[in-house]
Design a protein around this motif. Sequence first.
Motif, mmCIF file in Angstrom:
data_model
loop_
_atom_site.group_PDB
_atom_site.id
_atom_site.type_symbol
_atom_site.label_atom_id
_atom_site.label_comp_id
_atom_site.label_asym_id
_atom_site.label_seq_id
_atom_site.Cartn_x
_atom_site.Cartn_y
_atom_site.Cartn_z
ATOM 1 N N GLN A 249 -28.942 24.790 -53.565
ATOM 2 C CA GLN A 249 -27.917 23.913 -54.129
ATOM 3 C C GLN A 249 -27.823 22.557 -53.448
ATOM 4 O O GLN A 249 -27.473 21.558 -54.097
ATOM 5 C CB GLN A 249 -26.554 24.606 -54.107
ATOM 6 N N PHE A 250 -28.148 22.479 -52.176
ATOM 7 C CA PHE A 250 -28.014 21.201 -51.480
ATOM 8 C C PHE A 250 -28.857 20.122 -52.158
ATOM 9 O O PHE A 250 -28.362 19.044 -52.501
ATOM 10 C CB PHE A 250 -28.406 21.354 -50.013
ATOM 11 N N THR A 251 -30.138 20.416 -52.376
ATOM 12 C CA THR A 251 -30.997 19.413 -53.009
ATOM 13 C C THR A 251 -30.732 19.303 -54.506
ATOM 14 O O THR A 251 -30.832 18.209 -55.073
ATOM 15 C CB THR A 251 -32.487 19.730 -52.762
ATOM 16 N N VAL A 252 -30.384 20.415 -55.165
ATOM 17 C CA VAL A 252 -30.059 20.341 -56.592
ATOM 18 C C VAL A 252 -28.837 19.448 -56.789
ATOM 19 O O VAL A 252 -28.812 18.589 -57.691
ATOM 20 C CB VAL A 252 -29.805 21.754 -57.165
ATOM 21 N N ASN A 253 -27.835 19.609 -55.956
ATOM 22 C CA ASN A 253 -26.633 18.783 -56.075
ATOM 23 C C ASN A 253 -26.933 17.304 -55.832
ATOM 24 O O ASN A 253 -26.377 16.420 -56.498
ATOM 25 C CB ASN A 253 -25.564 19.262 -55.103
ATOM 26 N N LEU A 254 -27.827 17.028 -54.887
ATOM 27 C CA LEU A 254 -28.216 15.635 -54.644
ATOM 28 C C LEU A 254 -28.936 15.061 -55.861
ATOM 29 O O LEU A 254 -28.709 13.896 -56.237
ATOM 30 C CB LEU A 254 -29.121 15.540 -53.411
ATOM 31 N N ALA A 255 -29.823 15.870 -56.465
ATOM 32 C CA ALA A 255 -30.529 15.400 -57.654
ATOM 33 C C ALA A 255 -29.564 15.123 -58.800
ATOM 34 O O ALA A 255 -29.702 14.127 -59.524
ATOM 35 C CB ALA A 255 -31.576 16.428 -58.077
ATOM 36 N N LEU A 256 -28.572 15.999 -58.958
ATOM 37 C CA LEU A 256 -27.563 15.774 -59.996
ATOM 38 C C LEU A 256 -26.765 14.507 -59.718
ATOM 39 O O LEU A 256 -26.393 13.766 -60.633
ATOM 40 C CB LEU A 256 -26.634 16.983 -60.083
ATOM 41 N N LEU A 257 -26.512 14.247 -58.435
ATOM 42 C CA LEU A 257 -25.765 13.053 -58.056
ATOM 43 C C LEU A 257 -26.552 11.785 -58.370
ATOM 44 O O LEU A 257 -26.000 10.806 -58.882
ATOM 45 C CB LEU A 257 -25.434 13.107 -56.566
ATOM 46 N N THR A 258 -27.865 11.802 -58.073
ATOM 47 C CA THR A 258 -28.684 10.602 -58.257
ATOM 48 C C THR A 258 -29.186 10.444 -59.685
ATOM 49 O O THR A 258 -29.682 9.384 -60.053
ATOM 50 C CB THR A 258 -29.891 10.624 -57.300
ATOM 51 N N GLY A 259 -29.085 11.505 -60.499
ATOM 52 C CA GLY A 259 -29.469 11.389 -61.903
ATOM 53 C C GLY A 259 -30.947 11.544 -62.170
ATOM 54 O O GLY A 259 -31.452 11.097 -63.205
ATOM 55 N N GLY A 260 -31.687 12.173 -61.265
ATOM 56 C CA GLY A 260 -33.111 12.388 -61.483
ATOM 57 C C GLY A 260 -33.737 13.101 -60.311
ATOM 58 O O GLY A 260 -33.058 13.423 -59.320
ATOM 59 N N PRO A 261 -35.059 13.358 -60.391
ATOM 60 C CA PRO A 261 -35.731 14.037 -59.283
ATOM 61 C C PRO A 261 -35.594 13.250 -57.983
ATOM 62 O O PRO A 261 -35.624 12.010 -57.982
ATOM 63 C CB PRO A 261 -37.198 14.096 -59.745
#
Length: 410
Positions: free
Chosen positions: A219-231
Amino acid sequence: MHRPMEGVRVLEVAQFTFVPAAGAVLADWGADVIKIEHAERGDAQRGLVRVLGYEAASAGSSFYPIMEGPNRGKRSVGLALENPAARGALEELIRRSDVFLTNLLPESRARLRIEVEDVRAINPDIIYVRGSGFGLRGAESDKGGYDSTAFWARGGSAVGVTQPGSERMSRMPSGAYGDSIGGMTIAGGIAAALYSRATTGEPSIVDVSLLGVGAWATQFTVNLALLTGGPLPVQTPPRYGSATNPLIGAYRTADGRWLELSMLQPGRYWPEFCRLAGRGELADDERFDTTEKLMANAAPAAAIVAEIIAARPFSDWVEILGKGEGQWAAAQNAWEVGQDPSLRANGLIASVLDADGVRRELVANPVQFDETPVTLTRGPQFAEHTDEVMAELGITGDALLRLKLDGAVT
């Protein structure tokens, strides 16, 4: 020892490790877990003779770790759910159970008449629990999955540990890796559902998917990706240390072993590390003598740390670093984990007597109550408790014989 699940009966219609592992945890906690196995074939996992290239059992022994781990403490009943003659026994087991636990696919559940509505028609108060690959809803709700697919690959772990440009995707570090984590997750969900039923009188339907557990783990990296709007951009970490801390990351010893340093306060632990390593002068080096300088010069400091650690064998560093307060760990193989002194001091490697009367050991589930290690009992042999459980249902003598002749029970 307080066993918080004593008095709870779990009826498990599941195989392999994901979901059965939940039953094993509940059995560790005191629940009476009755495992329904196919009347002829048993749990399909019993047929696995090699796992990850290793023999799954020792020659001449009934102790089968791939079954013992997710099935210890249960009772096994061979029941042909597809046989109408077995229906009465199944319904009586449902009627007497608090939890119905399954990982069968929707098509199989419908064919065997063990969907929620079927089970609740018999016992309206039962907690109904499903483990799946990809969840209850969506286009893949009827699709099977294993932890290597749903948890590891789809859940983000595989990409997370595979180096950019690698010719081979990194594999799970152990068999049933996601399954075991998922089983623990299901056990927690069941505990919450039992508490809810006790306080509100309402039974729950509990769903846990391997994909969901995989996404939770990353979730840590998934949440960051969701925050930034892309991979997230591909990161190529420094060979040693981190961009601002030389006391972070993996370092190799003289004999090819690995140490993981995780000293998140570099200024605090740098002088101690230098002293323990016999290089006290580095703490006063003008490049590293303040936290700000050390962070700014992390790359050359990390190169020095790598050189220092590479000069001595693993056993030396275990002794040296053990004298300090900084956080670190030895990278251990499976045997070393089994011998880990902290695991053993806390009873997390537990003794169990196998069916042949031989004392064995298994990893215990990580939850303890009242500061007391769990007491394990072995997993069941195939259909070992059929007659015993049938007798508890009042099925004995000629009635039991007829069921056996009809192929309804083992």
